[in-house]
Design a protein around this motif. Structure first.
Motif, mmCIF file in Angstrom:
data_model
loop_
_atom_site.group_PDB
_atom_site.id
_atom_site.type_symbol
_atom_site.label_atom_id
_atom_site.label_comp_id
_atom_site.label_asym_id
_atom_site.label_seq_id
_atom_site.Cartn_x
_atom_site.Cartn_y
_atom_site.Cartn_z
ATOM 1 N N ARG A 132 1.121 -1.032 -0.179
ATOM 2 C CA ARG A 132 0.015 0.482 -0.348
ATOM 3 C C ARG A 132 1.053 0.855 -0.015
ATOM 4 N N HIS A 133 1.678 1.063 0.875
ATOM 5 C CA HIS A 133 3.172 2.054 1.696
ATOM 6 C C HIS A 133 4.659 2.094 1.301
ATOM 7 N N VAL A 134 4.776 2.423 0.575
ATOM 8 C CA VAL A 134 5.883 1.915 1.174
ATOM 9 C C VAL A 134 7.025 3.030 1.668
ATOM 10 N N VAL A 135 7.424 3.606 2.307
ATOM 11 C CA VAL A 135 7.515 4.706 3.323
ATOM 12 C C VAL A 135 9.263 4.821 2.568
ATOM 13 N N GLN A 136 10.201 6.288 2.741
ATOM 14 C CA GLN A 136 11.323 6.535 1.944
ATOM 15 C C GLN A 136 11.917 5.923 2.948
ATOM 16 N N SER A 137 13.273 5.146 1.893
ATOM 17 C CA SER A 137 14.281 4.295 2.460
ATOM 18 C C SER A 137 15.279 4.703 3.496
ATOM 19 N N HIS A 138 15.822 3.945 3.972
ATOM 20 C CA HIS A 138 17.295 4.019 4.914
ATOM 21 C C HIS A 138 18.234 3.158 4.380
ATOM 22 N N LEU A 139 19.293 4.093 4.844
ATOM 23 C CA LEU A 139 20.639 2.688 4.652
ATOM 24 C C LEU A 139 21.577 3.455 5.677
ATOM 25 N N VAL A 140 22.372 2.504 6.400
ATOM 26 C CA VAL A 140 22.837 2.415 7.566
ATOM 27 C C VAL A 140 24.147 2.749 6.737
ATOM 28 N N THR A 141 25.607 2.755 6.738
ATOM 29 C CA THR A 141 26.987 2.266 6.616
ATOM 30 C C THR A 141 27.245 1.578 7.581
ATOM 31 N N ASP A 142 28.112 0.610 7.578
ATOM 32 C CA ASP A 142 28.686 0.381 8.587
ATOM 33 C C ASP A 142 29.768 0.166 9.807
ATOM 34 N N THR A 143 30.603 2.126 8.828
ATOM 35 C CA THR A 143 30.730 2.810 10.306
ATOM 36 C C THR A 143 29.314 3.570 11.355
ATOM 37 N N VAL A 160 21.061 7.540 14.343
ATOM 38 C CA VAL A 160 20.280 7.212 15.236
ATOM 39 C C VAL A 160 19.381 8.713 14.631
ATOM 40 N N GLU A 161 19.237 9.856 14.180
ATOM 41 C CA GLU A 161 18.800 10.652 14.601
ATOM 42 C C GLU A 161 17.564 10.168 12.616
ATOM 43 N N ARG A 162 18.411 10.340 12.117
ATOM 44 C CA ARG A 162 17.893 9.907 10.595
ATOM 45 C C ARG A 162 16.898 8.412 10.873
ATOM 46 N N LEU A 163 17.620 7.318 11.309
ATOM 47 C CA LEU A 163 16.804 5.995 11.691
ATOM 48 C C LEU A 163 15.781 6.339 12.862
ATOM 49 N N ASP A 164 15.559 7.424 13.289
ATOM 50 C CA ASP A 164 14.610 7.616 13.999
ATOM 51 C C ASP A 164 13.405 7.696 13.295
ATOM 52 N N ALA A 165 14.252 9.231 12.400
ATOM 53 C CA ALA A 165 12.884 9.996 11.567
ATOM 54 C C ALA A 165 12.230 8.698 10.729
ATOM 55 N N ALA A 166 13.045 7.485 10.856
ATOM 56 C CA ALA A 166 12.720 6.674 8.498
ATOM 57 C C ALA A 166 11.271 5.799 9.822
ATOM 58 N N VAL A 167 11.761 5.771 11.058
ATOM 59 C CA VAL A 167 10.491 5.108 12.355
ATOM 60 C C VAL A 167 9.609 5.665 12.421
ATOM 61 N N GLU A 168 9.727 6.884 12.641
ATOM 62 C CA GLU A 168 8.571 7.421 12.648
ATOM 63 C C GLU A 168 7.622 8.103 11.797
ATOM 64 N N ALA A 169 8.117 8.053 10.303
ATOM 65 C CA ALA A 169 7.510 8.171 9.190
ATOM 66 C C ALA A 169 6.563 6.851 8.651
ATOM 67 N N PHE A 170 7.422 5.343 9.028
ATOM 68 C CA PHE A 170 6.597 3.739 9.187
ATOM 69 C C PHE A 170 5.466 4.284 9.891
ATOM 70 N N SER A 171 5.687 4.591 10.734
ATOM 71 C CA SER A 171 4.562 4.380 11.903
ATOM 72 C C SER A 171 3.560 4.801 11.801
ATOM 73 N N THR A 172 3.929 6.679 11.368
ATOM 74 C CA THR A 172 2.753 7.532 11.178
ATOM 75 C C THR A 172 2.443 6.791 9.583
ATOM 76 N N ALA A 173 2.818 6.242 8.828
ATOM 77 C CA ALA A 173 1.958 5.531 7.723
ATOM 78 C C ALA A 173 1.658 4.721 7.986
ATOM 79 N N LEU A 174 0.935 3.542 9.204
ATOM 80 C CA LEU A 174 0.697 2.332 9.453
ATOM 81 C C LEU A 174 -0.707 3.279 9.066
ATOM 82 N N PRO A 175 -1.546 1.752 8.555
ATOM 83 C CA PRO A 175 -2.409 1.853 8.799
ATOM 84 C C PRO A 175 -3.245 1.529 9.847
ATOM 85 N N TYR A 176 -4.413 2.668 10.359
ATOM 86 C CA TYR A 176 -5.041 2.256 11.580
ATOM 87 C C TYR A 176 -5.446 1.450 12.150
ATOM 88 N N VAL A 177 -5.606 1.211 13.605
ATOM 89 C CA VAL A 177 -6.154 -0.064 13.725
ATOM 90 C C VAL A 177 -6.462 -0.048 15.474
#
Length: 181
Positions: A132-143, A160-177
């Motif tokens: 239904r929705h593929v949120v913005q992807s995020h890459l974490v480098t090995d370093t 940390v900040e960028r990953l937290d933003a990706a997880v927040e965008a994912f959570s916000t985009a989830l269908p309401y249950v």
């Protein structure tokens, strides 16, 4: 409570990708979601490589996808694409496996230059499966990620900040249950 599934496409149990999937899963659990974890490497290799749709472990993984409202898919990037193990598993999912689902693609890689592998290689497969929705992807480098001997995951502050933003965008985009459901 929303049912989520983290999927690790790494062939290694001690990989940064598997650690990242567990870290994000714990973060989502802390936000009130129910999170299950699937490590593709734990599925029978013979069933994956021979497309054995009847294999009980393959069927169980399909059921886990079916019951999830959202998926976090984590893969290492090898040779400018996502892992072959992950691709083999995705090929065994029904064509409409991701219908109505929100997906967060994440990757680990040696270089930020591989970030486009998520958008040009993985995203089309997820969309072909009906996400239904593929949120913005995020890459974490090995370093930016380290897995300690005790399994503790440490992210560099730059990640940390960028990953937290990706997880927040994912959570916000989830269908309401609703809680009553």
């Amino acid at each position: 409570m929303t049912q989520l599934l983290t999927v690790s496409g790494s062939p290694s149990a001690t990989s940064r990708g598997n650690a990242l999937a567990r870290l994000v899963g714990a973060q989502l659990t802390g936000n009130g979601h129910y999170v299950d974890h699937l490590a593709v490497r734990d599925l029978p290799a013979d069933a994956l490589l021979h497309a054995d749709f009847a294999d009980p472990a393959i069927r169980a993984s399909q059921d886990a996808v079916a019951s999830a409202e959202g998926l976090v898919i984590v893969t290492p990037v090898y040779k400018a694409s996502f892992s072959g193990a992950l691709k083999a598993w995705l090929d065994l999912l029904p064509q409409t496996a991701l219908d109505g689902k929100t997906v967060l693609p994440l990757a680990t890689s040696g270089s930020l230059a591989h970030a486009l592998a998520l958008d040009y290689a993985l995203r089309p497969v997820l969309q072909a499966l009906g996400a239904r929705h593929v949120v913005q992807s995020h890459l974490v480098t090995d370093t930016q990620i380290a897995v300690q001997a005790d399994g503790t995951v440490r992210l560099h502050e730059s990640a940390v900040e960028r990953l937290d933003a990706a997880v927040e965008a994912f959570s916000t985009a989830l269908p309401y249950v609703s809680a009553a459901a």
